[in-house]
Design an enzyme around this catalytic site. Structure first.
Site, PDB file in Angstrom:
ATOM      1  N   SER A 151       0.780  -1.225  -0.026  1.00  0.00           N
ATOM      2  CA  SER A 151      -0.122   0.034   0.010  1.00  0.00           C
ATOM      3  C   SER A 151       0.957   1.293  -0.050  1.00  0.00           C
ATOM      4  CB  SER A 151      -0.802  -0.132   1.133  1.00  0.00           C
ATOM      5  OG  SER A 151      -1.565   1.304   1.369  1.00  0.00           O
ATOM      6  N   TYR A 164      -3.066  -1.220  10.387  1.00  0.00           N
ATOM      7  CA  TYR A 164      -2.883  -1.426   9.081  1.00  0.00           C
ATOM      8  C   TYR A 164      -1.636  -0.673   8.294  1.00  0.00           C
ATOM      9  CZ  TYR A 164      -4.253  -1.124   4.126  1.00  0.00           C
ATOM     10  OH  TYR A 164      -4.271  -1.548   2.632  1.00  0.00           O
TER      11      TYR A 164
END
Ligand code: BGC
Length: 266
Positions: A151, A164
């Protein structure tokens, strides 16, 4: 000419979103695809049906990638169907967002378990087979390819999403360390770092015009990404066209990692 003809690919978490697009893109290039899902057989079957309708090959296999026994079973089922593995796309991932001081241990463990431990478990199994089997020149110059779905948050800190961001930061050095260790075996390991891509994981961020306008202030290229943008990048990283690329994160983010706040300031 199909770029992945005859290769066996596993895409974890491919019953929806980015994983589904990656599975379809790999299949369109001739790969036989295992469509892994944790909880949505319907979604996975729909992806398999779409691939087959276009003349491709795919099967759906259930497994929670954070559980070792389920990962071992996933690989067994893959080998029963396709004998081997050439491409692993470590895609399964989720968010459990909360303010830092409200974050439960359970939510921390779930996110690290799926996003980071899941990538470790699947990559370990794939690497064992790549090393044992070696290069099959008719299929690829490499003995195997691992693509980690990371990401932009492997480098961009993200308040309200500490679990996350920590998982994706972990994926970055897991990927690079694996790339370093496995390269002598002719195994390539790389990551894709998606920015904001329209999928169920971030629906709140793009669903209304107001939300989308606010999101676009973070994206210099001024459009929200489509899962197909990631599918195309995955095909390239899995193919011999990227044969000399190893240990890299390819950001596919419309420039989200370019510090857009500095476009007019600083
Ligand atoms: C997250 C999305 C978010 C994007 C950009 C992704 O990794 O899963 O929710 O929209 O990063 O911030």
């Amino acid at each position: 000419m199909q770029r992945l003809k005859g290769q066996a690919a596993l895409v974890t978490g491919s019953s929806s979103g980015i994983g589904a697009a990656v599975a379809k893109s790999l299949a369109a290039e001739g790969a036989k695809v295992v469509v892994n899902y944790a909880r949505s057989p319907k979604g996975a079957e729909a992806v398999v049906a779409e691939i087959k309708a276009k003349g491709g090959e795919a099967i759906a296999v259930q497994a929670d990638v954070s559980k070792e026994d389920q990962v071992l079973n996933l690989f067994e089922q893959m080998y029963e169907a396709y004998e081997t593995i050439d491409i692993l796309v470590n895609n399964a991932g989720l968010q459990k967002d909360s303010a830092f001081t409200d974050m439960t241990l359970a939510d921390w463990n779930t996110v690290i378990g799926v996003n980071l431990t899941g990538q470790f478990l699947c990559a370990r199994e794939a690497a064992k087979t790549f090393i044992r089997r070696g290069v099959v020149p008719e299929r690829s110059c490499a003995a195997g390819k691992i693509i980690c779905m990371s990401s932009v948050h492997e480098v961009i800190p993200w308040a309200g999403h500490c679990n996350y961001a920590a998982s994706k930061g972990g994926v970055m050095l897991l990927m690079k360390s694996m790339a370093q260790e496995l390269a002598p075996h002719k195994i390539r390991v790389n990551s894709i770092g998606p920015g904001a891509i329209k999928t169920p994981i971030n629906r709140d961020a793009w669903e209304t015009p107001e939300a989308e306008a606010s999101l676009l202030t973070l994206i210099p290229y001024n459009r929200v990404g489509d899962p197909v943008d990631i599918g195309k990048a995955a095909v390239w990283l899995a193919s011999d066209e990227s044969d000399y690329v190893n240990g890299a994160t390819l950001f596919v983010d419309g420039g989200m990692t370019l510090y857009p706040g500095f476009a007019t300031g600083g």
